[in-house]
Design an enzyme around this catalytic site. Structure first.
Site, mmCIF file in Angstrom:
data_model
loop_
_atom_site.group_PDB
_atom_site.id
_atom_site.type_symbol
_atom_site.label_atom_id
_atom_site.label_comp_id
_atom_site.label_asym_id
_atom_site.label_seq_id
_atom_site.Cartn_x
_atom_site.Cartn_y
_atom_site.Cartn_z
ATOM 1 N N GLY A 1 0.822 -1.205 0.000
ATOM 2 C CA GLY A 1 0.000 0.000 0.000
ATOM 3 C C GLY A 1 0.855 1.254 0.000
ATOM 4 C CB SER A 2 0.057 4.666 1.187
ATOM 5 O OG SER A 2 -1.111 4.765 0.398
ATOM 6 C CB THR A 3 4.365 1.534 3.563
ATOM 7 O OG1 THR A 3 4.131 0.301 2.864
ATOM 8 C CG2 THR A 3 3.446 1.617 4.769
#
Length: 664
Positions: A409-411
């Site tokens: 995801g956004s990591t």
């Protein structure tokens, strides 16, 4: 005259033939030694003298050699001897003797000895022969009638596992055997005895039937210690229950110095693993490596990964004992070599604190020192207690998740940002005009998280702080798929982690190229086909601490000094820009990791919510991520993923912050 001459020549030939057919003791000796060397014990027996055969039957002779050699695990039996070079003349009453040297390998090591074999001439009905004179000393020179050969293995102590501070993670002797003494139980009524067995069965997770089976064995006497189970030495609750004054007398404890125990229990189960008795299938695979039935084998985790170093080398001893059971001669002994201890970079405290936060969840977490690459914790949940497996209780290992990969995801966005900055596609001050929550181009649609939709002019810091999917999707499309794949190689994608514990390799794509814009765009914010382990994610953030170098992970204390995996993956300027944004993710009220506010923490990090769906537009479960490090000390970074998180990344943020607070 011719007639007499013919008779004379024929008689001479007859005498020469008769002499040449005379038996020779050397031939009997040689045949005996060859049969001995090849294990043909029945053929050896046939060469014995009649007097020797009166001492022992053929069946007993064969059985004795077979039993002794099997018991000492004899291999590579070799005899050497020198027979007379010139032909010897022997009288019937002679008893010629030939010396020989023997060498063999055994459970206790090499056995060598010298001895002499004597022969005797025996006349037979059909033919005469030279026969071997035999007694027990022919097996080993030190043996006499009534002596026996005994052999047993000398077991090594399995190496133990310790954390960076010397705290035990896997140790020997942490188990107490629980047994019953029948004589003590006889002091009580039948009702009291049944109560005792019922309570023991309940505490030890066994059955009364199994306890009765143990008590009814043929060797059991009134004073016997009859094992019925075991408890971990630190299992105070079970020990106290077994020692309760309310229970009838009959229970006795014995320390088991060889049993394995795991002080961290469920907190480190997947990391450390456990040992158990080798099974038939494993024995078949490992029989050439010195394993035997009943041996202990590392089944999972580091117990399995470092099995060779931890197990040590078995020794053995071979002796001759007399009729009284006293040792009269030591034939061979090889000392056992204890296994090597392992000292890890793991911190028991960090491992426990992270597990305490995750034990009610399903997920994975890794913790490292981002300045050195030292691995401080590897956690998988749900877990199991390896002590229960050692104690024989019904428990099955759960799936290890920290060595598997998941959509980050956004990591992943800071990686896209770093590549964009290095390629000149992103400049910190440049603002993208983004209106509303969705962006659509050529049939490709991206949706922003609600918080990101508050901005219509978005620069890099805004995009990091609010985790703007549209910003990163548009920027990766500008970077281009081919360039992006080349640049992500610097972050270790598609490359095996150089660490003893096997971790799945992270990937950007299932294939070799981005075959559509939608896949490339989704990759920009960590969706698409990107897969990462929690440990690799943490390592990709080490450049934000080191000033640009991506570090290798180290799990063994001897390797704890920082080792660079990929050098200068980004400039110090890029590091500074992204690090400022990651700090704002926590500090800025608009940041996705701002809540809950925990006073006294100085963290930088990134949240991520990975949607698990089969096709575009479909709603699926979400995994919540949060990775953060302490910017004041730079000595701890935690990467955590919670599976099926109802609150997405907000399920992980408070857990990670709580660990940092507990460790202050």
């Amino acid at each position: 005259m011719k007639w007499w001459r013919f008779i004379f020549i024929s008689l001479g030939l007859f005498l020469l033939t008769a002499c040449s057919e005379q038996p020779k003791p050397e031939d009997t000796f040689r045949s005996y030694m060859e049969s001995w060397e090849s294990g043909e014990y029945a053929e050896m027996y046939e060469l014995l003298s009649e007097n020797s055969k009166e001492l022992i039957s053929e069946e007993a002779f064969v059985d004795r050699y077979t039993t002794i050699y099997k018991g000492i695990e004899m291999q590579d039996l070799v005899f050497t001897y020198d027979l007379p070079e010139e032909e010897q003349e022997y009288e019937k009453g002679d008893s010629p003797s030939f010396e020989y040297q023997a060498s063999m390998e055994s459970l206790g090591g090499t056995i060598e000895f010298s001895h002499a074999a004597s022969l005797v001439y025996e006349e037979g009905e059909e033919k005469d022969r030279w026969a071997m004179k035999w007694n027990s000393s022919m097996i080993f020179p030190q043996m006499e009638e009534g002596d026996v050969v005994k052999a047993w293995p000398l077991e090594p102590h399995r190496g133990e596992i310790f954390d960076i501070n010397g705290e035990p993670l896997a140790v020997n002797g942490g188990i107490q055997e629980v047994g019953l003494v029948p004589g003590w139980m006889e002091e009580h009524s039948e009702e009291e005895r049944e109560l005792l067995k019922t309570r023991i069965a309940d505490i030890l997770d066994t059955s009364v039937e199994e306890i009765d089976n143990q008590l009814n064995q043929s060797w059991v006497t009134a004073n016997s210690f009859v094992p019925v189970g075991a408890v971990a030495k630190n299992d105070e609750e079970s020990i106290e229950a077994l020692k309760s004054d309310e229970l009838p007398r009959g229970i006795k404890f014995k320390k088991d110095d060889d049993a394995r125990s795991y002080p961290l229990g469920m907190a480190a189960a997947h990391l450390i693993g456990y040992v158990d008795e080798i099974n038939a299938e494993e024995l078949e695979d490992l029989k050439d490596e010195g394993y035997a039935a009943g041996d202990t084998l590392g089944k999972t985790g580091l117990e399995s990964v470092f099995e060779e170093q931890l197990r040590g080398e078995e020794g053995g001893k071979v002796v001759i004992r007399n009729e009284n059971g006293e040792t009269k001669e030591e034939l061979a002994e090889t000392s056992a070599v204890d296994g090597e201890d392992l000292h890890l970079t793991i911190s028991s405290e960090v491992q426990k604190k992270i597990y305490e936060q995750m034990k009610e969840e399903s997920g994975s977490a890794s913790a490292i020192n981002p300045e050195t690459g030292e691995v401080k914790a590897l956690v998988s949940s749900p877990s199991y207690d390896p002590n229960d497996l050692v104690l024989g209780r019904e428990e099955k290992p759960t799936l290890n998740k920290f060595n598997r990969t998941y959509s980050p995801g956004s990591t992943f966005k800071p990686i896209t940002a770093a590549i964009g900055l290095e390629q000149g596609v992103i400049t910190p001050e440049e603002e993208l005009s983004i209106t509303g929550r969705t962006y659509e181009q050529n049939g490709y649609k991206v949706t922003r998280v609600p918080g990101a939709a508050e901005d219509e002019q978005v620069n890099l810091k805004d995009a990091i702080v609010r985790s703007d999917n549209i910003y990163f999707a548009r920027k990766i499309l500008e970077i281009g798929g081919e360039t992006f794949l080349e640049e992500t190689d610097k972050f270790g994608f598609g490359e095996k982690l150089d660490m003893a514990y096997p971790i799945e390799t992270s990937q950007i794509l299932n294939g070799d190229t981005f075959n559509r814009d939608a896949l490339l765009g989704d990759t920009g914010f960590g969706q698409g086909e990107v897969q990462m382990s929690s440990l690799h994610l943490a390592l990709t953030y080490t450049p934000f601490v080191t000033g640009g170098d991506l570090l290798k992970p180290s799990l063994l204390a001897e390797e704890k000094e920082a080792q660079v995996w990929h050098e200068n993956v980004m400039s110090e300027e890029t590091v500074s820009i992204i690090r400022e944004g990651l700090k704002a993710v926590v500090d800025n009220p608009a940041g996705t990791a701002h809540e809950p506010v925990v006073e006294g923490l100085n963290l930088a990090g990134k949240t991520g919510t990975a949607e698990l769906k089969q096709s575009q537009g479909e709603e699926g479960k979400e995994n919540g991520w949060f990775i953060a490090w302490d910017t004041e000390t730079n000595d701890l970074m935690i990467s955590m993923m919670i599976e099926g998180a109802e609150a997405g990344s907000h399920s992980a943020v408070p857990k990670v912050k709580h660990v940092f607070r507990e460790l202050q």
